[in-house]
Design a protein around this motif. Structure first.
Motif: not given
Length: 584
Positions: A287, A340, A344-345, A413, A416-420, A575
């Protein structure tokens, strides 16, 4: 509170900006008979452009006029080894000077040996009048290489348009043989002439359109453009034709016959849907590299746009100053994308990641620069970085880059830090089946950089020549086109590589996509070896270490940028394809 805080953060950057609020040469306007300063800059071997020394490190004498001190106006000027010293010559605006002796050199054996060494190594010197550079040669040897001669007469012809200086020409005359224990008189003359050259166009004489706008340059752009069309077509075929066929097969859930099974690398990517969004190995480093690559891309884009709008080559060190300023100001980009992605990881040590991301590129550049600095100090070269400049660079890193990186990391963070991910990640990793040798990630990585390098290597020649030889790079429109082409080619190549990797049911695509694009740097660095040995006549420890040290920095930065571009494009591709497939 936010605005004053930002101003405080940007205070250390103020020395990077050119200072223009002074009279004379800084305003570039003069009154009749007003003093015009002739600055002596550096002297050094012609074939080693970066190996420069103070002009008066050779035993030249100084004119009788009172000395004027000069300080580095910008950080770029200090880092590039600009060492302006007053010549002591009495020059006044529009006031002709007949040939006048301004000093004498008492030529003892030591001074003669210094001049002979300089002449043997083809030493040139550089001067400035009103920010216009002037070059002259120290002397020359006879055909047999036994006698050496020094040019003692500087014949200056200065063109003016209104109250501005628009042209300067130097003619070296007065060839005097170097004989020990004699006195050599140094003289100069100044002739002013009216010129029709506009002030805005006064640097045009230093440019070389026949070199930079050569047909080969245009042909290379056209060639790269055709490569882009081919690759975009290839990727479009994969996306539209092959993937559509894949989707149709997956939706029907039909049994495959033996022939289809033999062609399994067309549709095997669905099998790894439970592992494709698994965090990469070493997510902290990964990252940080992605964040740094995104920042380098932002810096490259902004600096090229600024250079297209402003003629940065007209100010000493302005290109480097602009690059440092933009790099510091774009630190939130690094923090945002790196922070971010790390969130996410599932990374938990985000402060450590933020520090590594912030200092990855500065540590690489400063480490190389400080290593070369020791060699420069040993050589007493003007490229030796002053201690105050080192302190200024460290202050920028700790008080500007780090806080702005922290701001970007927090924003990344939270925003856009949430894993979607479109697919759920399995608890147990799927075993990776055996595959053909050419589908191994190591092979894909090695081959992935060939096409991106092929799209830029002609431009690399022009950039190398402008930096390592005596050319001023000014065709930034070409550079912008090449940057766009490089991005498109890199993304297309990494998408194709990742598609084949996933078809082989290997879900380790994150590092593969990054490294396959970043391998462009290996080919650029290999090309730099070819350029050094076949296109230059550089020699000596200092110039060689300077060349290969900074070429390693340039290649690594380019590789990190390409890797980040390749990963971002491939991530969107992965994705997209897994969003459109039905997962049981």
């Amino acid at each position: 509170m936010a605005a004053p805080g930002l101003l405080l953060l940007l205070l250390p950057l103020l020395p990077l900006l050119p200072l223009r609020a002074r009279a004379d040469e800084h305003e570039h306007t003069y009154q009749d008979k007003e003093e015009v300063v002739l600055w002596m800059n550096t002297v050094g071997p012609y074939h080693n452009r970066q190996e420069t020394y103070k002009y008066f490190s050779l035993p030249f004498c100084v004119g009788s006029k009172k000395s004027i001190s000069h300080y580095h106006e910008t950080l770029g000027e200090a880092l590039q080894g600009v060492e302006l010293e007053f010549s002591g010559l009495d020059i006044k605006f529009k006031d002709d000077v007949m040939q006048t002796t301004y000093c004498e050199v008492d030529l003892d054996k030591g001074r003669r040996d210094a001049f002979v060494y300089a002449i043997k190594n083809h030493y040139w010197y550089q001067m400035y009048i009103d920010d216009l550079p002037i070059w002259g040669i120290v002397g020359e040897a006879d055909e047999n290489g036994e006698d050496y001669y020094l040019w003692t007469y500087k014949k200056l012809e200065i063109g003016f348009n209104g109250n501005r200086i628009v042209d300067v020409n130097l003619t070296s005359e007065g060839k005097v043989k170097l004989v020990p224990n004699t006195k050599i008189q140094m003289s100069y003359s100044v002739k002013w002439k009216k010129s029709d050259v506009k002030f805005e166009d006064r640097f045009d004489k230093y440019l070389d359109p026949s070199f930079f706008q050569h047909r080969i340059h245009w042909f290379s752009i056209f060639n790269s453009f055709m490569m882009v069309i081919f690759l975009v077509g290839l990727v479009s075929m994969i996306l539209m034709r092959t993937l559509r066929k894949d989707y149709a097969r997956y939706s029907k859930e039909e049994e495959m016959d033996d022939m289809d099974r033999d062609l399994g690398d067309e549709y095997g990517w669905k099998q790894v849907h439970g592992d494709v969004f698994r965090p990469s190995s070493h997510p902290l480093i990964f990252s940080s590299l992605i964040g740094s690559g995104c920042q380098i891309f932002a810096v490259s884009l902004i600096v090229i746009i600024v250079a297209m709008i402003e003629d940065l080559y007209t100010e000493r060190g302005s290109m480097l100053s602009t690059a440092i300023f933009v790099y510091a100001a774009t630190s939130p980009v690094n923090g945002y994308f790196g922070g971010s992605l790390y969130a996410r990881q599932g990374g938990r040590r985000w402060i450590k990641q933020m520090f590594i991301g912030a200092f990855l590129i500065p540590a690489m550049v400063c480490g190389t620069a400080f290593f070369i600095n020791f060699i420069a100090i040993y050589y007493h070269a003007s490229r030796a970085i002053p201690f105050a400049t080192m302190v200024a660079v460290c202050c920028i890193c700790f008080f500007v880059i780090l806080p702005l990186n922290l701001v970007g990391t927090i924003l990344g963070r939270n925003l856009s830090g949430q894993p979607n991910f479109p697919c759920r990640v399995n608890a147990v990793p799927r075993p990776i089946p055996e595959k053909k040798w050419f589908m191994e990630p190591a092979v894909i990585v090695c081959l992935g950089g060939i096409l991106p390098f092929g799209s830029i290597f002609i431009e690399m020649y022009f950039i190398f020549t402008s930096f390592w030889a005596y050319k001023i790079y000014y065709v930034y429109g070409f550079m912008m086109l090449v940057l766009v082409i490089l991005c498109i080619v890199t993304v297309c190549v990494t998408i194709v590589c990742t598609y084949f990797l996933l078809n082989a049911e290997d879900y380790r695509w994150q590092w593969t996509s990054f490294l396959s694009a970043a391998s462009t740097a290996i080919y650029v660095y290999m090309y730099s070896f070819y350029y050094y040995f076949f296109k230059t006549k550089m020699y000596g420890l200092f110039q060689t270490s300077f060349y290969f040290g900074y070429m390693a920095v340039f290649s690594t930065a380019l590789g990190i940028m390409c890797g980040a571009i390749g990963y971002m494009g491939t991530s969107a591709f992965v994705r997209k394809i897994y969003t459109n497939v039905k997962i049981d």
